[in-house]
Design an enzyme around this catalytic site. Structure first.
Site, PDB file in Angstrom:
ATOM      1  N   GLU A  47      49.245 -39.050 -17.364  1.00  0.00           N
ATOM      2  CA  GLU A  47      49.725 -37.683 -17.562  1.00  0.00           C
ATOM      3  C   GLU A  47      49.600 -36.880 -16.269  1.00  0.00           C
ATOM      4  OE1 GLU A  47      49.239 -34.360 -20.969  1.00  0.00           O
ATOM      5  OE2 GLU A  47      47.373 -34.827 -19.931  1.00  0.00           O
ATOM      6  N   LYS A 128      56.212 -32.241 -22.925  1.00  0.00           N
ATOM      7  CA  LYS A 128      55.117 -32.036 -23.871  1.00  0.00           C
ATOM      8  C   LYS A 128      55.459 -30.851 -24.765  1.00  0.00           C
ATOM      9  CE  LYS A 128      50.052 -32.020 -23.969  1.00  0.00           C
ATOM     10  NZ  LYS A 128      48.826 -32.033 -23.127  1.00  0.00           N
ATOM     11  N   CYS A 162      48.996 -37.229 -23.883  1.00  0.00           N
ATOM     12  CA  CYS A 162      47.677 -36.686 -24.196  1.00  0.00           C
ATOM     13  C   CYS A 162      47.545 -36.354 -25.685  1.00  0.00           C
ATOM     14  CB  CYS A 162      47.407 -35.490 -23.296  1.00  0.00           C
ATOM     15  SG  CYS A 162      45.677 -34.981 -23.174  1.00  0.00           S
TER      16      CYS A 162
END
Length: 339
Positions: A47, A128, A162
């Site tokens: 990430e 994200k 994540c």
């Protein structure tokens, strides 16, 4: 798909050159070259690898972090750009790779997985959906239009970042697209015992994802280095928080088992595994949460894949340039200035 290939996958465990776009792009390309030379066909990166994760958000207040945010902003990835051109060149190793970057679009930053195919084409991206906690001071939100799964000769490829793996609706949405090989991009595992960002918690979430969606997970994480600590740590307390190492890259089979070579938590390297997509089938026989094991009569998910823009422009601007010559010497009756 009617074909269930066997091939090698790779998950990177490495540190970026923090807040240095050009150097981290070069390092990314070298890692793609290395993984491809070792036979990998699908390669996963951590990430926020380019140009590094904004660790300062966990180390101090906004005044302390502003100077680093400015550096991050100036070293973020724009599409198109020279940075993307360089990444595209790495794709000519005849591999698929997914790298997580801080993307600048307009005036805002987003945390984005970029996907490149064996031709070097940028085939899509995933932003994200919701930045986690203090990350909201850095990155804006994604939407369902950028949550792809790609049908390829190596199976259906997708990814999340994540804590997206902790949200059941995210997991269900990905299951609905019959993903088979998943890139799980993580930063590091917090070293503090019992921390919700700890490696045990992150690995548990990824293993659950692998079992729930019957996929191979390529878990890729960063590591902390002395260079990173020297870059942003201004107090001894901050240095004690940001301990060297704490990577946890691994490859996880659809039954939740770890496969492939193991890396030490403070080791830069690449973990590889040879996978067989036919191993997904027994899980589909038992579960398939987006198919025969679902209960749509009373539990279902609405997955809106349309693009959500905060500002919608209606019509076209009528602005025109009126030249100096037209202003000074032209027919005044023909000179129009649009506001």
């Amino acid at each position: 798909m009617s074909n269930y290939p066997k091939y090698r996958v790779a998950a990177v465990q490495a540190s970026p050159v923090l807040l240095d776009l050009d150097a981290t792009i070069d390092k990314t390309c070298r890692l793609v070259d290395e993984a491809a030379a070792n036979g990998a066909k699908v390669i996963a990166f951590p990430e926020a690898f380019i140009p590094g994760y904004p660790w300062w958000i966990w180390l101090g207040n906004a005044d302390y972090g502003m100077k680093y945010y400015i550096q991050l902003y100036k070293n973020s990835v724009e599409i198109p750009s020279l940075a993307v051109q360089k990444l595209s060149s790495a794709g000519t190793n005849k591999v698929y790779f997914c790298v997580s970057v801080t993307e600048k679009d307009g005036g805002s930053l987003y945390l984005t997985q970029l996907w490149f195919d064996p031709n070097g084409d940028l085939i899509g991206k995933h932003r994200k959906l919701k930045a986690t906690n203090a990350e909201k001071t850095i990155w804006g939100d994604g939407d369902g239009s950028m949550m792809p799964v790609f049908e390829t000769e190596f199976g259906n490829l997708g990814g999340l970042q994540c804590w997206e793996h902790f949200l059941p609706l995210n997991v269900a949405a990905m299951a609905s697209m019959n993903e088979q090989v998943h890139v799980a991009s993580w930063p590091i595992g917090m070293p503090q015992e019992g921390h919700l960002f700890g490696p045990e918690q992150c690995v548990t979430a990824t293993k659950y994802y692998a079992i729930s969606n019957q996929v191979f997970c390529l878990l890729s994480s960063q590591i902390w280095t002395e260079e990173q600590r020297d870059k942003i740590c201004e107090t001894e307390e901050q240095r004690n928080f940001m301990k060297v190492g704490h990577g946890f890259s691994k490859i996880i089979a659809p039954n939740g088992m770890e496969i492939g070579n193991k890396l030490a938590h403070d080791e830069e390297g690449i973990t590889y595994a040879d996978i067989d997509l036919e191993q997904i089938i027994p899980g589909k026989f038992l579960i398939d949460s987006a198919g025969h094991y679902s209960t749509p009569g009373f539990l279902s998910l609405s997955f809106d894949r349309t693009e959500k823009k905060p500002i919608k422009h209606i019509g076209e601007s009528a602005q025109e340039t009126v030249t100096y010559e037209e202003i000074q010497y032209g027919n005044k009756a023909n000179v129009k200035v649009h506001s």
